[in-house]
Design a protein around this motif. Sequence first.
Motif, PDB file in Angstrom:
ATOM      1  N   VAL A  70       0.832  -1.204   0.000  1.00  0.00           N
ATOM      2  CA  VAL A  70       0.000   0.000   0.000  1.00  0.00           C
ATOM      3  C   VAL A  70       0.875   1.266   0.000  1.00  0.00           C
ATOM      4  N   THR A  71       2.013   1.217   0.682  1.00  0.00           N
ATOM      5  CA  THR A  71       2.932   2.354   0.689  1.00  0.00           C
ATOM      6  C   THR A  71       3.574   2.516  -0.686  1.00  0.00           C
ATOM      7  N   ASP A  72       4.001   1.401  -1.247  1.00  0.00           N
ATOM      8  CA  ASP A  72       4.605   1.432  -2.578  1.00  0.00           C
ATOM      9  C   ASP A  72       3.624   1.976  -3.612  1.00  0.00           C
ATOM     10  N   GLU A  73       2.364   1.589  -3.485  1.00  0.00           N
ATOM     11  CA  GLU A  73       1.324   2.073  -4.412  1.00  0.00           C
ATOM     12  C   GLU A  73       1.205   3.597  -4.345  1.00  0.00           C
ATOM     13  N   LEU A  74       1.232   4.145  -3.145  1.00  0.00           N
ATOM     14  CA  LEU A  74       1.179   5.611  -3.007  1.00  0.00           C
ATOM     15  C   LEU A  74       2.398   6.264  -3.648  1.00  0.00           C
ATOM     16  N   LEU A  75       3.552   5.662  -3.457  1.00  0.00           N
ATOM     17  CA  LEU A  75       4.783   6.243  -3.991  1.00  0.00           C
ATOM     18  C   LEU A  75       4.869   6.148  -5.508  1.00  0.00           C
ATOM     19  N   GLN A  76       4.029   5.344  -6.123  1.00  0.00           N
ATOM     20  CA  GLN A  76       3.981   5.260  -7.584  1.00  0.00           C
ATOM     21  C   GLN A  76       3.293   6.482  -8.192  1.00  0.00           C
ATOM     22  N   ASP A  77       2.508   7.187  -7.380  1.00  0.00           N
ATOM     23  CA  ASP A  77       1.828   8.397  -7.837  1.00  0.00           C
ATOM     24  C   ASP A  77       2.881   9.493  -8.010  1.00  0.00           C
ATOM     25  N   ARG A  78       2.950  10.099  -9.172  1.00  0.00           N
ATOM     26  CA  ARG A  78       3.983  11.104  -9.467  1.00  0.00           C
ATOM     27  C   ARG A  78       3.893  12.331  -8.559  1.00  0.00           C
ATOM     28  N   ARG A  79       2.756  12.544  -7.902  1.00  0.00           N
ATOM     29  CA  ARG A  79       2.600  13.686  -6.996  1.00  0.00           C
ATOM     30  C   ARG A  79       3.155  13.415  -5.600  1.00  0.00           C
ATOM     31  N   VAL A  80       3.457  12.155  -5.326  1.00  0.00           N
ATOM     32  CA  VAL A  80       3.900  11.748  -3.985  1.00  0.00           C
ATOM     33  C   VAL A  80       5.397  11.503  -3.987  1.00  0.00           C
ATOM     34  N   ARG A  81       6.055  11.946  -2.938  1.00  0.00           N
ATOM     35  CA  ARG A  81       7.493  11.741  -2.816  1.00  0.00           C
ATOM     36  C   ARG A  81       7.822  11.309  -1.385  1.00  0.00           C
ATOM     37  N   ARG A  82       8.975  10.689  -1.282  1.00  0.00           N
ATOM     38  CA  ARG A  82       9.481  10.280   0.028  1.00  0.00           C
ATOM     39  C   ARG A  82      10.869  10.876   0.209  1.00  0.00           C
ATOM     40  N   VAL A  83      11.095  11.455   1.366  1.00  0.00           N
ATOM     41  CA  VAL A  83      12.402  11.992   1.710  1.00  0.00           C
ATOM     42  C   VAL A  83      12.798  11.468   3.085  1.00  0.00           C
ATOM     43  N   GLN A  84      14.097  11.489   3.352  1.00  0.00           N
ATOM     44  CA  GLN A  84      14.596  11.062   4.647  1.00  0.00           C
ATOM     45  C   GLN A  84      15.344  12.206   5.307  1.00  0.00           C
ATOM     46  N   GLY A  85      15.344  12.186   6.610  1.00  0.00           N
ATOM     47  CA  GLY A  85      16.081  13.190   7.363  1.00  0.00           C
ATOM     48  C   GLY A  85      16.202  12.769   8.813  1.00  0.00           C
ATOM     49  N   ASP A  86      17.103  13.392   9.523  1.00  0.00           N
ATOM     50  CA  ASP A  86      17.267  13.131  10.945  1.00  0.00           C
ATOM     51  C   ASP A  86      16.424  14.116  11.739  1.00  0.00           C
ATOM     52  N   MET A  87      15.772  13.629  12.772  1.00  0.00           N
ATOM     53  CA  MET A  87      14.883  14.493  13.552  1.00  0.00           C
ATOM     54  C   MET A  87      15.640  15.590  14.292  1.00  0.00           C
ATOM     55  N   CYS A  88      16.938  15.406  14.556  1.00  0.00           N
ATOM     56  CA  CYS A  88      17.702  16.456  15.231  1.00  0.00           C
ATOM     57  C   CYS A  88      17.731  17.727  14.383  1.00  0.00           C
ATOM     58  N   ARG A  89      17.641  17.568  13.093  1.00  0.00           N
ATOM     59  CA  ARG A  89      17.646  18.725  12.196  1.00  0.00           C
ATOM     60  C   ARG A  89      16.400  19.586  12.409  1.00  0.00           C
ATOM     61  N   HIS A  90      15.355  18.969  12.936  1.00  0.00           N
ATOM     62  CA  HIS A  90      14.096  19.676  13.186  1.00  0.00           C
ATOM     63  C   HIS A  90      13.949  20.037  14.665  1.00  0.00           C
ATOM     64  N   GLY A  91      15.063  19.952  15.393  1.00  0.00           N
ATOM     65  CA  GLY A  91      15.067  20.403  16.778  1.00  0.00           C
ATOM     66  C   GLY A  91      14.746  19.340  17.813  1.00  0.00           C
TER      67      GLY A  91
END
Length: 114
Positions: A70-91
């Motif tokens: 179900v997650t992969d299906e959402l990511l197949q939509d060209r309007r949807v993106r996934r990014v990664q980051g560390d939470m320390c960057r957000h305080g």
Amino acid sequence: MCWVVHHAAPHSVLQNFNYDRMDAEQLAEKLEESKGHLEVCADIYKLQIARNIFFLHEHPDLVGSWKEEVTDELLQDRRVRRVQGDMCRHGMRGQGELAEAAVKKRTGFMTDSK
């Protein structure tokens, strides 16, 4: 923007260490419940996409729910993106035995917002 919280505990990396000690039927039930909740979240996200309402899905980066169909299906939509980051960057900070410090928690974000 709407933010739906999905309980990922059965998919967590740490929980994987307990799988061998858990009753197989109980484990399957927990994973199925988590997957069902994820599917409800995905249905809400799809409605929001259709209505041009942004969504944000946030989970630890290594949890198994990122590998669900179900997650992969959402990511197949060209309007949807996934990014990664560390939470320390957000305080995000945590208190340890000796001091307070930034929390380096690798996190994945899936959204249709730029």
